[in-house]
Motif scaffolding. Structure first.
Motif, mmCIF file in Angstrom:
data_model
loop_
_atom_site.group_PDB
_atom_site.id
_atom_site.type_symbol
_atom_site.label_atom_id
_atom_site.label_comp_id
_atom_site.label_asym_id
_atom_site.label_seq_id
_atom_site.Cartn_x
_atom_site.Cartn_y
_atom_site.Cartn_z
ATOM 1 N N SER A 134 0.825 -1.214 0.000
ATOM 2 C CA SER A 134 0.000 0.000 0.000
ATOM 3 C C SER A 134 0.858 1.262 0.000
ATOM 4 C CB SER A 134 -0.940 0.000 1.212
ATOM 5 O OG SER A 134 -0.226 0.276 2.404
ATOM 6 N N ASP A 142 -2.481 3.450 -0.943
ATOM 7 C CA ASP A 142 -3.747 2.769 -1.208
ATOM 8 C C ASP A 142 -4.134 1.971 0.034
ATOM 9 O OD1 ASP A 142 -5.948 1.467 -2.118
ATOM 10 O OD2 ASP A 142 -4.914 0.290 -3.656
ATOM 11 N N SER A 144 -7.182 0.820 0.737
ATOM 12 C CA SER A 144 -8.391 0.026 0.555
ATOM 13 C C SER A 144 -8.116 -1.410 0.970
ATOM 14 C CB SER A 144 -8.851 0.074 -0.900
ATOM 15 O OG SER A 144 -7.815 -0.356 -1.766
ATOM 16 N N ARG A 184 -7.242 -5.195 6.408
ATOM 17 C CA ARG A 184 -7.693 -3.805 6.397
ATOM 18 C C ARG A 184 -6.651 -2.900 7.046
ATOM 19 N NH1 ARG A 184 -13.167 -4.109 5.284
ATOM 20 N NH2 ARG A 184 -14.198 -6.076 5.828
ATOM 21 N N THR A 218 -6.184 -8.045 -4.765
ATOM 22 C CA THR A 218 -6.657 -6.661 -4.663
ATOM 23 C C THR A 218 -7.895 -6.409 -5.503
ATOM 24 O OG1 THR A 218 -5.276 -5.884 -6.509
ATOM 25 C CG2 THR A 218 -4.281 -5.916 -4.308
#
Length: 232
Positions: A134, A142, A144, A184, A218
């Motif tokens: 990420s 990122d 997400s 997460r 992803t």
């Protein structure tokens, strides 16, 4: 002040692959000219202990501790996990090291890989790899959530609920036991904001699926696992 290392003792002549003190399997093909270290009790042993100053000390070499378990991101090589044996005897526990493939930046450094962290569970070690992606992946910062497919080593693969066909497939490597769930990012004001963690509530454990699916996804789950994947 540094403590003295454990002395080197002679190996078992009839079972040289085992630690002479705790009988733990430590090395597959021992050499007469190397000193080994047991990952279970830290005993050092060799065929010729008196020559230890002139022998090569290779440390922990058992297949269980040094085996690499690849972690793919959307099917592409990204890193690997390695089990780590901590403690002695009944107090021993297994942790999981997260490593990144970094051949471009560190071509000659540690076999072209970079150590990230050691975690108590396999899923948390994968979360560290997801965090690295990420930060430095194709889309920076990122946060997400991503889908994780994790081999479940606690599942009883040989229990009464496993059919004979599945038992044979588990042994020949065409089936594996998985946990499927979400990784997460911690949200503010959490002190680890931005770092990933394994959302254990979303995981479905004990799922038997085709071998070779462990990794991070992803975009979408593999078709064979889509029905078991949480909504991200």
């Amino acid at each position: 002040m540094r403590g003295n290392p454990m002395p080197v003792i002679d190996w078992c002549s009839n079972k040289a692959y085992q630690c002479p003190r705790c009988r733990h399997d430590t090395v597959a093909s021992p050499s007469r000219w190397e000193v080994y270290t047991c990952c279970n009790c830290a005993t050092r042993f060799a065929r010729f202990p008196r020559l230890q100053r002139f022998l090569r000390h290779v440390g922990v070499t058992c297949e269980f501790c040094t085996e690499r378990h690849p972690v793919l991101v959307d099917g592409e090589p990204f890193g690997f996990l390695r089990r780590r044996h901590n403690g002695v005897g009944m107090y021993a526990e297994h942790q999981f090291e997260a490593w990144l493939y970094d051949t471009e930046e560190f071509a000659d450094h540690r076999d072209g890989v970079r150590y990230r962290s050691t975690r108590a569970s396999r899923a948390e070690a994968m979360a560290d790899l997801a965090h690295w992606r990420s930060m430095f992946g194709p889309v920076g910062d990122d946060l997400s959530p991503v889908l994780a497919v994790v081999a479940d080593e606690q599942f009883n693969k040989y229990g009464p609920d496993v059919t004979g066909e599945r038992h044979d497939a588990l042994l020949d490597g065409t089936l594996e036991v998985y946990g499927v769930g979400a990784l997460r990012a911690f949200a503010a004001p959490h002190p680890r904001r931005g770092q990933f963690y394994a959302d254990t509530v979303t995981f479905t454990w004990g799922l038997i699926a085709p071998s070779g699916l462990e990794g991070i996804y992803t975009r979408a789950a593999p078709k064979s696992l889509a029905a078991h994947a949480p909504q991200l």
